[in-house]
Write a protein that holds these residues in place. Sequence first.
Motif, PDB file in Angstrom:
ATOM      1  N   VAL B  85      39.941  41.945  56.009  1.00  0.00           N
ATOM      2  CA  VAL B  85      40.739  41.625  54.820  1.00  0.00           C
ATOM      3  C   VAL B  85      39.928  41.599  53.518  1.00  0.00           C
ATOM      4  N   LEU B 179      59.143  38.608  62.573  1.00  0.00           N
ATOM      5  CA  LEU B 179      60.043  39.336  63.459  1.00  0.00           C
ATOM      6  C   LEU B 179      59.310  39.896  64.681  1.00  0.00           C
ATOM      7  N   GLY B 180      57.990  39.778  64.646  1.00  0.00           N
ATOM      8  CA  GLY B 180      57.227  40.196  65.814  1.00  0.00           C
ATOM      9  C   GLY B 180      56.583  41.561  65.699  1.00  0.00           C
ATOM     10  N   VAL B 303      46.693  37.953  56.684  1.00  0.00           N
ATOM     11  CA  VAL B 303      46.083  37.355  57.870  1.00  0.00           C
ATOM     12  C   VAL B 303      47.121  36.413  58.465  1.00  0.00           C
ATOM     13  N   ASP B 305      48.733  33.337  60.316  1.00  0.00           N
ATOM     14  CA  ASP B 305      48.314  31.999  60.718  1.00  0.00           C
ATOM     15  C   ASP B 305      48.666  31.840  62.179  1.00  0.00           C
ATOM     16  N   VAL B 306      47.639  31.960  63.021  1.00  0.00           N
ATOM     17  CA  VAL B 306      47.913  31.920  64.464  1.00  0.00           C
ATOM     18  C   VAL B 306      48.259  30.493  64.878  1.00  0.00           C
TER      19      VAL B 306
END
Lengths: 361, 306
Positions: B85, B179-180, B303, B305-306
């Motif tokens: 990034v 939405l995946g 990025v 946010d997991v």
Amino acid sequence: MRIILERRPDHSQTMVLLSPVLAIALSLVSFFIIFAVSKIDPFQALYVYFIEPLTALWSIEDLLAKAIPIILIAIGLSFCYQSAVWNIGAEGQLAAGALAGSIIPVLQPTWQGPLVVTAMMVMGVLGGMAYAAIPAVLKIRFNANETLTTLMLVYVANLFLDYVARGPWRDPGGYNFPNSRAFDEGQMLPIVAGDSIRLSIVFVIIAVIAAWFLTSKTITGFKIRVLGMSPRAGAFGGFSRNKMVMMTFLISGGLAGLAGICEVAGPIGQLRTTVSPGYGFTAIIVAFLGRLHPFGILIAGLLLALSYMGGEGAQVALGLSDQTTQVFQGMLLFYVLACDSFIYYRLKIVRQRAVDPALAR
Amino acid sequence: MTMLEGILLTIVTAATPLLFAALGELVAERAGVLNLGVEGMMAVGAVCGFAACNMTGMPLMGALAGIAAGMLAAGLFGVVALFFVANQNATGVALTLFGLGLSALIGDAFVGIPGVAVPRVNIPYLSDLPVVGRLVFGEDPFVYVAIALAIGVWWFLFKTRAGLILRSVGDNHNSAHALGFSVFRTRFLAVLFGGACAGLGGAYLSLVYTPQWTQAMTAGRGWIALALVVFASWLPGRLVIGALLFGAVSILQLHAQAIGVGIPSQFLSMLPYIVTIVALVLISRNRALLSVNTPACLGRPFVPDV
């Protein structure tokens, strides 16, 4: 298992300092491998590139002479990039400064002395500023993308310089070489140290200190950073984005113009069809490598000037193309940008692969 | 062949590399990635295309090598700008500097070597028709590929599900992610496509346009292609018209230089660049019109946010 980037809770102070060092180290390692693969002794190559230029006094002077324009331009660009203004046309602003500054010595060859040199410098700065004002106005008034306009203007400026040096300003007694008349010593910056260190080194010192003061001690520097990081926050604070765009363009254009006239009224000593081997582009790398900080830029500028010197040495000693330097510089910028991301992020290994909902559906 | 016919033919030839590069960049930008490295990708495409064609004697191999080289360069951009990034503006400039240097380094061995002629398409009877014969039925094969590519890009972006996903990633990466859809994968593929097109555009320069390798032979065409995408307001149809217009400007100034119109050649050479600036200004001043098609997340890093 895969590797992803994860945001750090807070930015890493260690990486701020470490990332440029890491980038340089990675570039050197890559260079080492490239040389080894191309069957050139990598130790000798790195020696020729980065150590040999520092072993003789004349070459250290030459190194400084090359660092001067790069640092001047990069200082100006750091203002632009801090405020997210993408001026990548310093090479053209440099040419504009060289042209404007050369008006007096070319058209009035008899005028000489400190006053004339001062006037030349002022005109060089104004020339660079005026040329940088074009993309600034186009951006402010017409919303035109400055990356593209500044770059297009580099081609225009270089073609105009080519025309002037071959056409109206060509030295009539110059055996048809596409150069202006050679400037007299009274039309050049005085030598202040050694055999070839000219007054322009003082300009660099002033520019570095002034830039440091402006960015870290004044409200203007604060405004530039706020507008760069978040134009919306800046607008709420009552800072004018347009004024900032114009100001950063004028600063960077002025410094690039100064670099241009310092080259002409210094190491080159006359106006030629080209006055810079790409200093305006190298300065972009220097600005980022120096983390947009004046002191960082000073160090980065010296390093990149070293790579220019090394490139010349490698041409002679190893028969390498002069383009090797540009490859090195481009690679370095890639590493700098990638390493910078570790300031805000860290690598994380994810063991379980998340199920892709788009596939599960 | 009449003079007019000759000019029209060369305009198409000049427009083709611009069209290739701009189509690729259009797809990348539709996915939200601003890759300023088009010039660098074209340069490596040009040199690798020329080298491959020269070694094999086959223009097709040259074209494929150009595509591969452009994709490799774009992959480098993708890793730094998308995975790490990094700032997309700066990474693009890095790619241009790196690509120009690398191409000159590789090209050292090929300076001054004449290229392999690329045969033009020849359809019996049709190609012999007056005026339109050569122009419509007798171009080099690349021209037809470029036109097919323009139609293909339009069809992909606006008529397929994958194109819709790509545009959604460019317009709102957060929603697309929610939405995946993989923002990273979509963008990386779009960037690779951009690199392939730019590489092919570069290869066209060294294989057909001026069949030889000279340093910095891209001469700012990558940047003009970038401007073309804005000029076309991210629509493939307008891109074709824009490429022809810019091709016309660069060819007409060359003809003006050849005839000698009393204007110094440098001023005529400036024309394509000045026209680019003017075109940018004319399009950009109308913010409302521009914002309709501008990908809303253009140039913004993502990025999750997991």
